[in-house]
Design an enzyme around this catalytic site. Structure first.
Site, PDB file in Angstrom:
ATOM      1  CD  GLN A 207      -1.572  75.601  64.481  1.00  0.00           C
ATOM      2  OE1 GLN A 207      -1.655  76.820  64.520  1.00  0.00           O
ATOM      3  NE2 GLN A 207      -0.638  75.003  63.765  1.00  0.00           N
ATOM      4  CG  PHE A 238      -3.124  80.292  59.193  1.00  0.00           C
ATOM      5  CD1 PHE A 238      -3.312  79.446  58.111  1.00  0.00           C
ATOM      6  CD2 PHE A 238      -4.146  81.154  59.537  1.00  0.00           C
ATOM      7  CE1 PHE A 238      -4.496  79.473  57.382  1.00  0.00           C
ATOM      8  CE2 PHE A 238      -5.335  81.192  58.826  1.00  0.00           C
ATOM      9  CZ  PHE A 238      -5.505  80.336  57.746  1.00  0.00           C
ATOM     10  NE  ARG A 320      10.788  73.818  59.328  1.00  0.00           N
ATOM     11  CZ  ARG A 320      10.554  72.719  58.615  1.00  0.00           C
ATOM     12  NH1 ARG A 320      10.440  72.781  57.295  1.00  0.00           N
ATOM     13  NH2 ARG A 320      10.441  71.559  59.205  1.00  0.00           N
ATOM     14  NE  ARG A 352      -0.368  77.267  54.604  1.00  0.00           N
ATOM     15  CZ  ARG A 352      -1.521  77.356  53.937  1.00  0.00           C
ATOM     16  NH1 ARG A 352      -2.288  78.436  54.053  1.00  0.00           N
ATOM     17  NH2 ARG A 352      -1.926  76.363  53.160  1.00  0.00           N
ATOM     18  CB  ALA A 521       6.499  70.590  60.751  1.00  0.00           C
ATOM     19  CD  GLU A 723       4.801  74.404  57.559  1.00  0.00           C
ATOM     20  OE1 GLU A 723       5.030  75.201  58.479  1.00  0.00           O
ATOM     21  OE2 GLU A 723       5.421  73.332  57.409  1.00  0.00           O
TER      22      GLU A 723
END
Length: 772
Positions: A207, A238, A320, A352, A521, A723
């Protein structure tokens, strides 16, 4: 597309077009990294892994490995030309362990052989003598030892201690949730191919091609321009292919340098699950004060995650989690302490939701505990705490919630799902059913969209228009099945008025678009769609300027649609105009760039505006449990989700369905288990249970929120959908909690922990505390 071809309808954004690779997927012709034809003489690699969780290597005898049939090369930490590290934020992730071993399954060496089988057989011949040391394996042990990968952080707003002390009602407890394996269909894989003058071409299932490029360059003592990384598609990611593919690529590159031959390194399922990171498991100890309606007055919370042996992305993951502790709820007086616990287990990584789901699970558990203490409907307690009641619209980290549609979604879903009547019917059923108990829950989602690290909120694109009127698009996003390439193709088709057959999206390539951010994200379409739009608008404007001069027209007389260009009263094909522009020496290549506006973040104080906007949703889930066996069955699900003005409704619905089930799997059946020696024993489909088609509810209804375009200037006013839907699965867990409470006669709190396996359900019914 020849100029004389019959025009076809444009592939406009907002249409439900099939995935651009769907025909390749279903026919088996979609090429993944493992399908790339290898050069003659290519080698296959395998890792030799640690068999202890913590200790020192007293001796490493690889003589039998080197002498094994088919072996061409063996490499250890001493063979790394540059930096023996693949950690992106903190440089604490060795490619190969040196003298110190910090988790069971850590790579110690790698072998390149003539075949994959030969490489795997060879690594088993290593003779290793260890000095075993005590190992920290769980969060509580790490907390007791004050073992952290990075320093702990604290966020406070208001006066939580004082308000808590004076609150009419108080409650304390613990919320526990397990980790989750990514279980992508395609495992980790890289192919390293030597190029001239020491350069390398890397095919990686990743990714984050740019991070792979940088980590390989550092490991090989090269510069970034010496390493090209390509990725056409992944068989799922993911988050598991954000930071950790750099390890696989770097090891393959080291072997390729040593042998001068191409090397493929592909992990089998067992090795992949043992040696790569998971979703962080979390626990949270809380004290909450509330009033008679269940309104939260003050909250003190200790949040701790199992990070594993290294930092990886644990800092931003926990950040987060802190930014999603509020979920849908206004918390005026709050104190949050965040610990990133170092343990002698695999280094956990992005997954995710990236910590958001864990934070949201904590507050949902607290709200549910409040409701059961008050013997109130949990939905009523949730709604009394929603943002947007009075002046309650600022998050604990200081961002104003300006786009709140929580009330709209909850009103519509409560009505369309017939929640109140079903709740009453379930209570009646439970009263006369001694063994099977049902439960129902409606849970909301508010999920922030953007990278917490502001630097990553940027993207680039390269657009080439050929003189036959066809278009080749390249951008920094990666395709892992989510439909990003399709959506960005639709953006370009919309801007240039072209059918999808006229546009091809090429493999993500660091030599075409540099300095890319991870496709993570939930920002892939937001960032890369805007960058591609900018490139297409540049080309379009050049063609308009040319047409105005060539045909003596005003700009407003020129229109692009359905592969045609209307020039006043005259229409020609897009290809004809492009050919004319080419003959006039007009550039038909353009780059596009986008940076997300408005956002800022102070990671030291955990305050700012980390998110450009929020995506919202809610789900109603109804479940049944067998009180004798602990078996859980999902009976019905209703979802209403906010995607703004959808770029592609059918792809968005697919993401919602898949995200929901993955979230439900995390919270119900996907259990990771390490034994007392730190060995992961759930490392194959036989021991790790993901949800399947048999777990799909008999009735499933999903709707997109209508007439609510994004208030921010995103690509065509759409919203991210990667997500946020995963957190819709919380409704299943809380419906299971509801059923467990019914099994106990509704006598107070349900101690159900996640994942809600049969064992966990039976423990909750028996009134036993969570295993934390």
């Amino acid at each position: 597309m020849a100029g004389s071809a019959a025009p076809s309808r444009s592939a406009q954004a907002g249409e439900s077009l099939r995935h651009e690779s769907a025909h390749l997927h279903v026919s088996g012709r979609a090429a993944y990294a493992d399908d790339i034809p290898l050069p003659a003489g290519s080698l296959h690699a395998a890792f030799g892994l640690s068999r202890i969780a913590h200790g020192r290597i007293k001796s490493l005898d690889l003589s039998a490995v080197r002498a094994a049939p088919g072996v061409v090369a063996v490499v250890t930490a001493a063979d790394v030309p540059g930096e023996n590290n693949y950690g992106g934020i903190v440089h604490d992730d060795p490619i190969f362990a040196g003298q110190q071993v910090e988790y069971h399954g850590q790579p110690l060496f790698a072998v390149a052989a003539m075949s994959y089988g030969a490489a795997r057989r060879a690594v088993a011949l290593a003779k290793i003598d260890y000095e075993e040391l005590p190992a920290l394996l769980d969060i509580r042990s790490a907390l007791a030892a004050e073992s952290y990968v990075i320093p702990s952080q604290r966020l406070q707003r208001g006066e939580p201690q004082a308000v808590l002390a004076s609150a009419p009602q108080r409650l304390s407890g613990t919320v526990v949730m397990g980790g989750q394996d990514h279980f992508y269909l395609e495992g980790q894989i890289a192919v390293a191919i030597p190029q001239e003058d020491g350069a390398l071409l890397i095919h990686s299932s990743t990714q984050h091609p740019t991070e792979v490029q940088h980590m390989v360059a550092h490991a090989m003592a090269l510069h970034a321009h010496d390493v090209t990384v390509q990725c056409r598609r992944m068989g799922g990611g993911f988050g598991g292919k954000e930071s950790q593919p750099a390890l696989i690529a770097a090891a393959a590159a080291i072997l390729a340098r040593k042998t001068g031959r191409a090397v493929k390194l592909r992990l089998d399922r067992d090795a992949d699950m043992v040696m790569t990171g998971k979703r962080h498991d979390f626990l949270a100890d809380y004290e909450v004060g509330f009033d008679a309606q269940g309104r939260i007055l003050a909250l003190r919370l200790m949040l701790a995650s199992r990070c594993g042996y290294s930092a990886d992305l644990s800092g931003p993951v926990n950040d987060r989690a802190i930014c999603h502790i509020d979920n849908a709820y206004f918390l005026e007086h709050v104190e949050l302490v965040s610990h990133r616990c170092k343990t002698h287990t695999v280094s956990n990584t992005a997954f995710r939701g990236f910590g958001g789901p864990q934070g949201m699970m904590v507050i949902e558990g607290i709200v549910d505990d409040i409701a059961r203490t008050l013997k109130a409907d949990p939905l009523d307690v949730r709604r009394v705490n929603y943002y947007g009641i009075g002046e309650r619209d600022v998050t604990p980290y200081g961002q104003v919630v300006e786009d709140n549609v929580l009330h709209t979604i909850s009103d519509q879903l409560e009505a369309s799902s017939d929640y109140r009547a079903r709740r009453a019917a379930i209570a009646a059923f439970n009263a006369q059913s001694p063994v099977i108990k049902k439960g129902i829950a409606l849970t909301p989602v508010k999920f922030g969209i953007s990278f917490n690290a502001t630097i990553y909120n940027q993207a680039g694109a390269l657009l080439q228009v050929y003189n036959d009127g066809t278009v080749l698009l390249n951008h920094g996003g990666t395709e892992m099945g989510q439909g990003l390439y399709t959506k960005v193709l639709q953006v370009v088709a919309t801007e240039l008025g072209l059918p999808r057959a006229a546009i091809r999206v090429s493999a993500t390539d660091t030599s075409k678009v540099p300095n890319t951010s991870a496709t993570a994200a939930s920002s892939g379409s937001d960032l890369n769609g805007k960058a591609a739009q900018a490139a297409a608008q540049t080309i379009r404007q050049r063609l308009i300027d040319f047409a105005c001069a060539q045909y003596q027209l005003a700009p407003e007389q020129i229109r692009f649609a359905d592969g045609q260009v209307q020039l006043g009263e005259r229409g020609i094909s897009f290809a004809e105009l492009v050919r004319a522009a080419y003959h006039a020496r007009i550039s038909l290549s353009a780059t596009g760039f986008y940076r997300t506006p408005k956002i800022h973040w102070d990671k030291a104080t955990l305050t700012g505006r980390p998110f450009y906007y929020f995506a919202y949703g809610a789900a109603v889930a109804e479940v049944a449990i067998d009180t004798l066996s602990g078996e859980l069955q999902i009976l019905a699900v209703d979802i209403l989700h906010d995607v703004g003005k959808s770029l592609n409704p059918v792809l968005d619905i697919g993401q919602i369905e898949g995200g929901f089930l993955q979230g439900a799997g995390w919270l119900t059946c996907e259990e990771l288990w390490w034994n007392a020696r730190g060995e992961l024993k759930t490392h194959a489909p036989s021991t790790y249970k993901i949800p399947t088609a048999r777990d799909w509810p008999a009735r499933f209804r999903v709707s997109l929120l209508q007439d609510e375009p994004n208030r921010e200037d995103t690509i065509y006013r759409s919203k991210a959908v990667g997500e946020p839907p995963l957190m819709l699965g919380m409704a299943v867990f809380h419906a299971a909690r509801d059923a467990c409470a019914a099994a106990r006669g509704g006598d107070g709190l349900s101690h159900l922990q996640a994942p809600a396996t049969a064992e966990a359900i039976l423990r909750a019914i028996g009134g036993l505390e969570p295993l934390a």
